[in-house]
Write an enzyme that holds these catalytic residues in place. Structure first.
Site, mmCIF file in Angstrom:
data_model
loop_
_atom_site.group_PDB
_atom_site.id
_atom_site.type_symbol
_atom_site.label_atom_id
_atom_site.label_comp_id
_atom_site.label_asym_id
_atom_site.label_seq_id
_atom_site.Cartn_x
_atom_site.Cartn_y
_atom_site.Cartn_z
ATOM 1 N N HIS A 22 0.859 -1.194 0.000
ATOM 2 C CA HIS A 22 0.000 0.000 0.000
ATOM 3 C C HIS A 22 0.894 1.242 0.000
ATOM 4 O O HIS A 22 1.705 1.436 0.898
ATOM 5 C CB HIS A 22 -0.924 0.006 1.231
ATOM 6 C CG HIS A 22 -2.024 -1.004 1.120
ATOM 7 N ND1 HIS A 22 -2.517 -1.697 2.198
ATOM 8 C CD2 HIS A 22 -2.717 -1.432 0.035
ATOM 9 C CE1 HIS A 22 -3.479 -2.514 1.778
ATOM 10 N NE2 HIS A 22 -3.615 -2.375 0.476
ATOM 11 N N GLU A 79 -0.049 -4.729 11.325
ATOM 12 C CA GLU A 79 -0.451 -3.326 11.218
ATOM 13 C C GLU A 79 0.359 -2.566 12.260
ATOM 14 O O GLU A 79 0.204 -2.782 13.462
ATOM 15 C CB GLU A 79 -1.957 -3.159 11.491
ATOM 16 C CG GLU A 79 -2.859 -3.892 10.508
ATOM 17 C CD GLU A 79 -3.039 -3.178 9.173
ATOM 18 O OE1 GLU A 79 -2.463 -2.083 8.976
ATOM 19 O OE2 GLU A 79 -3.750 -3.723 8.306
#
Ligand SMILES: [Zn+2]
Length: 424
Positions: free
Chosen positions: A175, A383
């Site tokens: 990302h 994350e």
């Protein structure tokens, strides 16, 4: 003569404008606010989705369902109108960022002349550092695993000091906007190569490490030069909206394992989370998949994809929250070791569990493909920091701390995985 001076002047301006520099990005967010809204009912959810019909809004989180908070960016022109709408709909909200541009400036590229981990860096600096490491150490094997849509290299580094080792793969920056991902993955690689910590030296002797620091170089360069908030790659995806052609696929929604199930966002090809019309369409992830598949079965025993934000260790599966992997309990114990060790450093707590449970049900992620298709026995999405204060725009002065806490977590994770027989 005057014309010549004018021409030289224009050329100079052109050169300066063409070089990327912090704060010179084409898209700026001066006085843009970030609103956090709390959605409680299906009706509110439906209204929130419709809000973009009359208000220009950039959602920072995928709209999954009620019972959650969502962050959205709105410019000065539409703030009053948004607040009126939210009040009318009785949607609770708070402004968590008053001026997004200020936040972006604190999370921008500082001294980019050489690689270190106190600021974010451009792709060229990251890749130069990778090349220097490869040239300096003969136990590193560096390979270009493929080219991005726009023709940039996707580089990999394999660290192997001993034959017969099993491998751990670290994946970075699939990302584009999640800069802390490649910063952390390169921090870890640097520790494995250069640290004098005997435990890290042992881990770099006893395991092979495969690092792909930048899966999405086109998107990453775009976040440096044009739009800091870009997530996908940069391939025109064949769709249009009112602003023109839509670009990119969310590559962590494009892997082929139970692809396109519940929670799918296929109707919105211009969204940041569009996973494509079918799986395995993006050259970047095909290169990554081919690279993973080029190793003997059973060699790669752990696959870790680094993302931001929220402080989670997300385990398979993503496509369901009612079925769990055969060794789910074992994976949870390994993730717990990471979480406990990481928290000991600065108190950052990482929640662990199946992504379909903790996050929301969505398929097409690398960790599910690595587990379900490649049968790698421990896979996860990490994350990184934080829990939403800075979100995707973690200030540069936190990079080193993130690197240190993740290093601690990773050491504990590998040792626990060893104890659990993952590398047998
Ligand atoms: Zn991500």
């Amino acid at each position: 003569m005057r014309l010549l001076i004018l021409l030289i002047g224009l050329l100079t301006v052109g050169l300066v404008a063409g070089k990327s520099a912090p704060g010179r990005m084409a898209v700026r967010y001066d006085n843009f606010k970030v609103y956090q809204v709390t959605i409680e009912t299906d009706l509110q959810m439906e209204e929130l989705r419709k809000i973009q019909e009359h208000i220009t809004v950039h959602f920072l989180n995928e709209l999954a369902g009620p019972g959650r908070t969502y962050n959205l960016i709105v410019g000065p022109l539409f703030q009053r109108s948004l607040e009126n709408t939210l009040n009318f709909l009785e949607i609770a909200y708070q402004v968590i960022v008053e001026d997004l541009q200020k936040l972006l400036d604190e999370a921008s590229v500082g001294d980019d002349s050489h690689m270190e981990w106190e600021t974010y860096h451009t792709l060229d600096t990251i890749y130069d550092w990778v090349d220097q490491q490869c040239a300096a150490h003969d136990y590193l094997e560096c390979k270009v695993i493929g080219k991005s849509h726009e023709g940039r290299d996707i580089k990999s580094v394999r660290l192997s000091k001993r034959s017969g080792n099993k491998a751990i793969l670290l994946e970075g920056n699939i990302h584009a906007m999640e800069w802390i991902s490649s910063a952390t993955v390169t921090f870890l690689l640097n520790q494995l190569i250069n640290s004098e910590d005997p435990e890290l030296q042992r881990l770099s002797e006893e395991y092979d490490w495969i690092v792909v620091p930048m899966v999405n170089p086109d998107g990453f360069v775009y976040t440096h030069e044009v739009e800091r908030l870009w997530r996908k790659n940069r391939r025109p995806n064949g769709h249009m909206n009112t602003t023109g052609a839509c670009y990119g696929i969310d590559m962590n929604r494009n892997f082929d394992y139970h692809w396109g199930g519940a929670g799918w966002n296929i109707d919105e090809p211009c969204d940041h989370w569009f996973g494509g019309e079918e799986p395995n369409t993006e050259v970047e992830i095909l290169s990554l998949q081919d690279f993973v598949s080029s190793f003997d079965d059973g060699y790669i025993r752990s696959y870790m994809a680094f993302h931001a934000y929220g402080q989670y260790v997300l385990l398979p599966y993503g496509h369901t929250n009612t079925e769990f992997p055969p060794n789910y309990e074992q994976m949870k114990r390994i993730a717990a070791a990471f979480s406990d060790a990481a928290a000991e450093v600065y108190g950052s707590t990482f929640t662990y569990g199946a992504s379909g449970l903790l996050n929301y049900v969505v398929s097409g992620a690398a960790k599910d493909w690595a587990y379900g298709v490649k049968h790698i026995p421990f896979t996860c999405t990490v994350e990184l920091r934080d829990k939403g204060t800075f979100g995707f725009f973690l200030p540069s002065n936190q990079i080193t701390e993130v690197g240190i806490e993740v290093t601690a977590g990773l050491k504990a994770l590998v040792n626990k995985a060893q104890e659990e027989g993952i590398f047998d």
